[in-house]
Design a protein around this motif. Sequence first.
Motif: not given
Length: 835
Positions: A114-118, A124-132, A158-159
Amino acid sequence: MSAALSPESDPFGPFLINRFGEYYLPTVNQEAFSQTGSKNFYHSHFEEELWKEDTFYLVTGTDGGLLVRHVLDHGFPGGTRFLFVDFPEVLERLEQERVLPELPARVRLTTVENWMTVAGELSISDYLYLEKVQHVKSLAAMDAYHHPYIELWNRVNNELLQVRLNIIIEIGTQVFTLRGMENLAENRTPALVLADGFKGKSAVLMAGGPSLNDALPWIKANRDSLVVLAMARLSKLLAREGIVPDLLFSIDPHDVNFHASNAMLEAFGPRSLFVNMYHAHSGLVGQWRGRSVYLGGLLTWDSELNQRNFLFPGVTVSHQALGLAVEMGFAQVILAGFDLCFDRGGYTHFKGSLETEMGPFMDRSDYRVETNGGWEAETRYDFFNAIPSLGAIAQYGTERKTCRIINPAPAAAKIPHVEHRPLDQVTLAPLEQPAWDILVGLLPPDTRESRVAHYQAVLAELDRSRRIVQTIRKLVTEAIDCNDRLFGRKGKPADYKYKKRMDAIEATLDQEYRNHSVLVKRWKIQEFLKLTRPDKDKEWSDEEIERTGRRYYEIYRDSASAVLKWLDDTRLRVRSRLEEDKSQPNFKTLFTQWDKDRQPGRLFVCLDRCGIAFDAPPHPRIGQRFQELAAAFHDQIHNEDNVHKTLIRSMINPLAVRAKALALFRARDPTRLATFREGLAKAVMDNREQFLLLTDGYLAELEGRTEDAMDCFDRIKADLLLEEALSRLSSAQLKMRDFTGALASLKKMAAFNQARVPPYAQLLHLTGQSQKAILLYRDYLDEMGRDFVSRLKLAKIHADLGDRAQAQAEAQKVLDEDADNPGARLFLDSLAGTA
């Protein structure tokens, strides 16, 4: 005393309580926190790592809740998020035993399923865009005393890598846009024209894996029955083997791909079709003298010039080649060199490739796949990630297009919906006509008139887009002034009417010019993303709003200026293509463009079209330039000192070699370590013999040959390996109860690594040299005063020597820095109890 909290039996056993009052799972962390407590360990290990602002920490493992508790007790910035991933049994026990308090919304616990859902719920996408986003190992994942934590880390990692890759694809990079613009004139024919053109026929699709060598004799023997599709990077091999491919594929926009593939420009052309992604390296696309088709869109913005075309899921050339092979209607596609894993020697590419000449893959890899032959093989994460999407393409081929996809290599990774069948069981029928004749029948005529029509249509679209982008730049420049006036800059009063004008500008950009405003924003998307603040609940001050608004429009303006520049560059390039198609071109103009594009081989494309012979130039000075361009083109193809070779050499990284050997040793895997050692013996690298001594020492230690191991470690002198060698040597010496030798080894380590001082001092104390140990600890703690574990060990030495006052003083120094330190308080309590 440790006390069991629950009698229930599960994979992790009961919770215990250590002498610091901490609940812990001994099956997860053994007794790692029993002597000094978790707080001291986390303080030294995560002192700076976990407390950065606006950062998303994805943590594998909870250490039985201890690491979660440490985060809660420490506190963290408002924009920071924590997501802990652990086994469901651990999370259930944490809840049952009420080990943790109620968690704040910014701290979550979840399972791997469930980690990707949580993570999505935590933005998390906001942080990924910022490489954070940082992926962190708990002690359980670091030590892996409970071995499944290795698999848990690998799966989450991997995920996460795949999610990061999707973000990169979503936002794109400038090089993809630039290459698309550079190829605009050449991308005339969409690959869609090949659809279903080869029904009932057989193809071999050649990639660069180790099994390719085994397939070459069969391919050559059955050439008349096969349509040969190959990656452009194989051109040198194909030419050497006398195989002329019917289709060549390339998608990578980077320089390394040009140097890996440019042999195609010299070896092939008249009877080979080049299939390029719209953004493939322009040095290949622009200097190719044969026919070509492109994959993907023509323009990166909505336009009537964009035609329906193929583009397949997956980011590698293998995905695009297999997808097109399926759509071309083949009855069967035989994969050759599609290994997607290492061979048993650790090699990733076919014999004769530059990669194999440099030696086996030396970087650490935690990924393993099942092969067609039934055994497990090591692989890289990019190979590993490619398998599911290749399987999806294969499924589409078998279920929707009645195309059998066969991989004959037993050592290749299993791909879903790909059949494993030996080559001697593959049935072929001769082609009724040459593949090239079929291709010519599918392709539209390539005439001067068709090329000129394409160039003129592209120029009209570029001119239209240029006018729109100029308007966008004018509007956002005005918006900068409005932002200043809204907040009353330069002594002028604030005026809300400028907010209305800014809103009107935004509406115009988003509605009337939406297509091109998106194009402009994407060009500097990374700069725009830096303005994003993950902590959306925090209120903005007027100063922050003003500053951010101004920076937003400044980025918008600068991005529009950059887009205008490459639109202008593209217009000049397309006009030069019009010039090339004239019977008497202006070579001076063309030379300037070819030099700018670093495409000397474009000369031969032009000569083919205008009908001028290389040795019959219209003027001697032009003839001299012909010679210079031909020489430059030859050097471009045959230059051995290029970024491709540099990249391959850099993959033999001594640090990576050391890390991989150490990882295999710590995993107690002598079989893989021995295989790694065999590959290492063939690698081209400095200090190879020293690295072989390290692996030999590891193998001897794993096999119980302690004296052999000590001999290997003692002979290591290379600086990069010396500390590890001395560490293993001292460990073996202690095992053999050679305390004199162990002290000598630890002393050498302490001389060049301060972190090695405490174990050296501790051994001095244990061997009766306590005063030396005290002096060492004091010098060390003068520099590393916040190493509470070492200071408490020094206090223990004083206590052992009967110096209670000094022991108490050292423990008090810890409390002066950390008033609630449980290790120091427990020590002082025990000291008082023995008074």
